[in-house]
Motif scaffolding. Structure first.
Motif: not given
Length: 105
Positions: A21-46
């Protein structure tokens, strides 16, 4: 551990929303917190499952799994990182623009 896994991602999301909101993001790919959280949960479970399996075999199960987790993140992290990114949303056309575009062409 569950606090880091379940509380940190929503807080990071709120921080990202405020920054956007303070500074609009440029048009480029950015990290998905949901995907990183799922990957972290899988790693911790393993890691928990592997520690449970190794406890009866060796007294150093936690150290072995810790080294294995660090190696896994170091090797697979850069490989999987592009699949954990999402592309920015395209701006939606308003109804007026949409009807004008269909009438003209």
């Amino acid at each position: 551990m569950s606090v880091v896994l379940l509380v940190a991602p929503p807080l990071l999301h709120l921080a990202r929303v405020r920054m956007t909101r303070a500074q609009p993001r440029p048009d480029r790919p950015h990290a998905s917190l949901l995907r990183f959280t799922v990957a972290k949960a899988i790693l911790v479970a393993l890691a928990i499952f592997a520690t449970w399996l190794l406890q009866s075999v060796t007294a150093y199960a936690e150290i072995i799994i810790g080294v294995a987790m660090a190696a896994t993140v170091a090797v697979l992290g850069p490989v999987l990182h592009p699949s954990l990114l999402i592309s920015p949303r395209k701006p939606e056309l308003k109804n007026a623009e949409l009807t004008t575009a269909t009438k003209d062409g």
